[in-house]
Design a protein around this motif. Sequence first.
Motif, mmCIF file in Angstrom:
data_model
loop_
_atom_site.group_PDB
_atom_site.id
_atom_site.type_symbol
_atom_site.label_atom_id
_atom_site.label_comp_id
_atom_site.label_asym_id
_atom_site.label_seq_id
_atom_site.Cartn_x
_atom_site.Cartn_y
_atom_site.Cartn_z
ATOM 1 N N LEU A 175 0.791 -1.298 0.067
ATOM 2 C CA LEU A 175 0.058 -0.057 -0.107
ATOM 3 C C LEU A 175 0.876 1.216 -0.095
ATOM 4 C CD1 LEU A 175 -2.834 -1.056 2.521
ATOM 5 C CD2 LEU A 175 -3.044 -0.684 0.170
ATOM 6 N N GLY A 176 2.257 1.351 0.278
ATOM 7 C CA GLY A 176 3.061 2.350 0.319
ATOM 8 C C GLY A 176 2.850 2.975 1.504
ATOM 9 N N ILE A 177 2.540 2.176 2.670
ATOM 10 C CA ILE A 177 2.679 2.916 4.037
ATOM 11 C C ILE A 177 3.902 3.404 4.280
ATOM 12 C CG2 ILE A 177 2.134 2.268 6.448
ATOM 13 C CD1 ILE A 177 0.558 -0.082 5.561
ATOM 14 N N LYS A 178 4.987 2.908 4.121
ATOM 15 C CA LYS A 178 6.336 3.718 4.363
ATOM 16 C C LYS A 178 6.763 4.192 2.829
ATOM 17 C CE LYS A 178 7.409 3.980 7.560
ATOM 18 N NZ LYS A 178 6.806 4.735 8.643
ATOM 19 N N PRO A 179 7.241 5.412 2.956
ATOM 20 C CA PRO A 179 7.807 6.165 1.828
ATOM 21 C C PRO A 179 8.988 5.704 1.192
ATOM 22 C CG PRO A 179 8.103 7.486 3.564
ATOM 23 C CD PRO A 179 7.596 6.211 4.126
ATOM 24 N N LEU A 180 8.968 5.776 -0.259
ATOM 25 C CA LEU A 180 10.325 5.502 -0.984
ATOM 26 C C LEU A 180 10.250 6.451 -2.107
ATOM 27 C CD1 LEU A 180 12.858 4.188 -1.005
ATOM 28 C CD2 LEU A 180 11.848 2.353 -2.369
ATOM 29 N N TYR A 181 11.361 7.317 -2.498
ATOM 30 C CA TYR A 181 11.520 8.090 -3.812
ATOM 31 C C TYR A 181 12.831 7.555 -4.378
ATOM 32 C CZ TYR A 181 7.867 10.832 -1.674
ATOM 33 O OH TYR A 181 6.627 11.221 -1.173
ATOM 34 N N TYR A 182 12.940 7.970 -5.645
ATOM 35 C CA TYR A 182 14.090 7.528 -6.344
ATOM 36 C C TYR A 182 14.667 8.679 -7.484
ATOM 37 C CZ TYR A 182 11.358 5.926 -10.321
ATOM 38 O OH TYR A 182 10.631 5.833 -11.419
#
Length: 504
Positions: free
Chosen positions: A138-145
Amino acid sequence: MVMCGFIAVTGQLQDEKMNEILTSMKHRGPDEGDHIKLDSFHFGHRRLSIVGVDEGKQPIANKAADKYLVCNGEIYNFPVLKREMEHDTEFLTESDSEIALKLYERMDVEGVKLLDGMFAFVIADVNKGSFFAARDTLGIKPLYYGEDKEGNLVFASELKSVYFVADEAKEFPPGHYYTPETGFVQYRRIEAAKETFPADSAEKTILTGLKEKLEQAVEKRLMADVPLGVLLSGGLDSSLIAAITAKKHQGKDPLNSFCVGIKGSPDIAAARDVAKAIGTKHFEYVYTKEELIEALPEVIYHLESYDPSLVRSAIPCFFVSKIAAEKVKVVLSGEGADELFSGYAYLQELKDSDKLNKELVRIINSLHNINLQRLDRMSMAHSLEGRVPFLDLDLINYALRIPTEMKLSSDDIMEKAVLRRAFEGELPEHILWRKKAEFSEGSGAVDILEEYAEAEISDVEYQKEKKEHPVEIRSKQELLYYRIFKEYFPHDSALETVGHWATS
């Protein structure tokens, strides 16, 4: 468990640059921080320790020191997985994050499919000269790239961290993993149930099952070696989570609950009633109009969004996280119930059950850069971990099997009636059947912000600027927040990461 911030780069950064990035994300992990340079990788990490407090410092290496992990999150089924593997697997820490590394050693990328939790991680495979990055369903924790000028990839827990290295940044899609060899691969997505409960199922059986699933979801999220509490707005969702948590709380002291609002706001009074009924030690903070407006820039900086509905609801979340962080390190929250059980007012317009079901699935999968982004950023701004029992995968699967007809609402049928009926007797009646109010409405923020935007931006300014910007600006409030957002995030690519509610 370890809530944190991390950055992972293919190639290497100057130590000064890495330390600058780690300092910028210290709010995500004030307990400790470190970085490590490998042949073709550079990992940095800030840690907020929750379980395995004295162990689990990251990056975590395997025994051969040829694989390294940085992870932000909480793997709820790690005790089960560890028991299944420990007869032939050596664990070097007590951290739940290590299970992701062990599964990769055993199953390569397929191991991510076994994880139940909220997480974002990157594993460097030194011998292969490759890596593996993944984000929870669900994308509860964030991540970017992003990618720097030399073609090195960077992955980070917050949008602002990527811009230390790259000129463009994107959100890592939830429910996906990435390797240089495969590119992005979707390993899981929430889908409509293939079969709902049969039409002749006894409603009592469905309601009993729902109650059990939510209680199990809460219990799963009580693991912590540090103090734990609940965010309690006095609405249905947070009140149910608080009541279940209070019932299952094992500490010798009462469970702590936290609420904020403007003087005289409905949330303050309702939360007091709930706290008294379930026996929590209750803390509240009444903020002023001036404090609310003064907090706007800091809220938008941490939130990494300018969406009006999100900003409005983030402000009370920011204040309640601040007071909670003075007493606990972990809080449970009520996010997700409206998406599972059709709690939003606009959903009343959908009278066709198929259309409603499709919309519920859509908004569940849209949570990653709206509600979940709000909870993560506002809690982590104060070094606090937020957990979301309603978004337990097992509970979601169960809720989507409940016939959609049971989720329809109207002027005569209150929203989320199925959830309310499942918990008859668990809360005071006036709370159990309290009509939904947006967090910003119940806490008293809406009118203040609307008046402030009107005072700050003239009609002429609004009409002129809404034509000049590359995105649709739907209201004066949105323009106000957009201006602040662009001060912190001038890059055009940042706009593409912003999630939007249906209304402004």
